[in-house]
Scaffold this active site. Structure first.
Site, short mmCIF file in Angstrom:
data_model
loop_
_atom_site.label_atom_id
_atom_site.label_comp_id
_atom_site.label_asym_id
_atom_site.label_seq_id
_atom_site.Cartn_x
_atom_site.Cartn_y
_atom_site.Cartn_z
CD GLU A 199 -1.31 -0.06 3.70
OE1 GLU A 199 -2.40 -0.65 3.51
OE2 GLU A 199 -1.00 0.45 4.78
CG HIS A 234 6.77 0.23 13.11
ND1 HIS A 234 6.34 1.25 12.29
CD2 HIS A 234 7.88 -0.28 12.52
CE1 HIS A 234 7.15 1.35 11.25
NE2 HIS A 234 8.09 0.44 11.36
NE ARG A 291 -4.60 -6.67 21.36
CZ ARG A 291 -4.03 -5.48 21.44
NH1 ARG A 291 -4.35 -4.65 22.40
NH2 ARG A 291 -3.13 -5.10 20.56
#
Length: 480
Positions: A199, A234, A291
């Site tokens: 992407e 990240h 979650r």
């Protein structure tokens, strides 16, 4: 529900137990041999050892957890985050054994756990997506063709990924093949699935996520956003709510998009929909975490809602009694993840014995932790010691309170991310809200942190010297 087992450890296990206790529900802790003396074990009403220290011999063994549930007549399992929390097979195993899984159904976990399946599920809802392809790619030549269409830089990303693994940013055509091979290899070893997709890489993005809650009666609510752009490798380190860049109109649009994502997979319980927001305030769907998030406390503080309590009530089949229009943002909250990592040495884990451990206390300060003084930090698990959360009427107040709380946090025996948290909160880019996911790359170096601590030590020494000389001027009359 009379008794629940928390299939986790540390601070999140205690966090869930506190709410269960408040609701009059008994709790069961499971623990590995390394955690035998951990606070979550003592906090629970009952506790059972489920195996050796490595998580693949204890916390990740679903069958053992089910056995404990049956033995102790447990009604429900709360998975916390990490470990088995996003494991669709475990959720299915729980369902098949007639135990309530306090979270989404296995179908939703499976759909949203695969980034390509997630994109496919939400495409009918007109949710903005990052330009790219929504299928697995294995041929580097095809990746090059796609990159030419959408333009460099591109992001090669593991379909089953998370935590920054199996992810490669590629800026030039000549690097595509090598980086693709690396992403596939990393994804295979981390997730057992080498599927990758391509992407467009958004160059200066903000990482904004929306908290949602959905019940079994068709109601889905969003609880506003969290700003999660300060990351290393990240992975998030500092989170806050609300974000300083969202307008009321954008907040409403993103909230609705998050609700639609939840509807696309018949979601149940608490979940988080993650978005990238570019410099022009265009937002793009990234993924859904099925979650409770590590950073859920900041949402609890600004909304006044106990998300774990809502999870338990939803799991019992109750309807959410709150309406979207009832929810308002009150004040501002910031969370720092206090990791046993050395910010002066590339954030490498720093294990040892906590010879001193004294968390800060006071109005507007919340510490969620699972450690105490004298404990060893196990090498087998995530190195997070605690979450330090501050809450104020304004963002400025919450930031200042965070700086003060970091100063008051006494930890010896391991290096931590506390000095890094202070560096962030004192930095002009963070204070003005003008930062993105490249904050660490753009502004932080170990040398800057070292220099700052040396300057503060120098000032402290000068103040001490001045006080000493002032003291020497005082005339002392000897006693007879």
């Amino acid at each position: 529900m009379k008794k629940i087992l928390i299939a986790n450890r540390g601070e999140i296990a205690i966090r869930v137990m506190k709410t269960a206790r408040k609701m009059g529900i008994k709790t069961v802790a499971v623990f590995s041999e390394a955690d035998r003396n951990a606070p979550h074990v003592r906090f629970a009403d009952e506790a059972i050892c489920i195996g050796e220290a490595p998580s693949n011999k204890s916390y990740l063994v679903g069958k053992k957890i089910i056995e404990v549930c049956k033995k102790l007549h447990v009604d429900g399992i709360h998975p916390g985050y990490g470990f088995l929390s996003e494991n669709a097979d475990f959720a299915k195993l729980v369902e098949d054994n007639n135990i309530i899984f306090i979270g989404p159904k296995s179908y939703a976990i499976k759909t949203m756990g695969d980034k390509l399946a997630a994109k496919d599920a939400v495409k009918n809802y007109n949710i903005p997506m990052v330009p790219g392809v929504d299928r697995a790619i294995t041929d580097p030549k095809e990746a090059v063709e796609i990159a030419k269409q959408i333009g460099f830089p591109i992001l090669i990303k593991a379909a089953a990924g998370g935590g920054g693994k199996g992810m490669r940013i590629v800026e030039h055509e000549k690097d595509v093949q090598k980086q693709m091979e690396r992403a596939i290899s990393e994804a295979t070893s981390a997730f057992g699935d080498g599927s990758v997709f391509v992407e467009k890489y958004i160059t200066s993005p903000r990482h904004i996520e929306i908290q949602i809650l959905a019940d079994s009666h068709g109601k889905v609510l969003h609880f506003f956003e969290r700003e999660c752009s300060v990351q290393r490798r990240h992975q998030k380190v500092v989170e806050e709510a609300p974000s300083s860049i969202l307008t009321p109109e954008l907040r409403k649009k993103m909230g609705q998009a998050a609700v639609d994502v939840a509807k696309s997979c018949n979601y149940l319980s608490a979940g988080t929909v993650e978005f990238l927001v570019d410099k022009n305030l265009n937002f793009y769907f990234l993924e859904m975490n099925t979650r409770l998030q590590v950073e859920h406390p900041v949402t609890e503080l600004i909304s006044g809602v106990d998300l774990v309590e809502q999870q338990i009530r939803i799991a019992c089949g109750e309807a959410i009694t709150i309406n979207q229009e009832d929810l308002k943002i009150n004040g501002h909250a910031i969370e720092l993840r206090v990791y046993a990592e050395d910010p002066l040495n590339n954030f490498l884990p720093s294990v040892g014995t906590l010879t001193t451990y004294q968390p800060p206390k006071g109005k507007g300060i919340r510490v969620d932790d699972g450690f105490e003084e004298g404990m060893d930090i196990p090498i087998y698990y995530d190195p997070m010691l605690s979450k330090l959360i501050t809450y104020g009427n304004t963002r400025e107040e919450a930031i200042q309170l965070m700086i003060d709380a970091i100063e008051d946090y006494k930890i010896e025996g391991a290096q931590t991310t506390l000095p890094f948290g202070k560096f962030v909160c004192e930095h002009e880019a963070f204070r003005t809200g003008k930062f993105d996911t490249h904050f660490v790359k753009n502004y932080y170096t170990p040398e800057k942190l070292q220099k700052r601590s040396e300057e503060k030590a120098k000032i402290a020494a000068l103040v001490a010297l001045k006080l000493y000389f002032e003291d020497q001027k005082i005339l002392r009359v000897p006693k007879h």
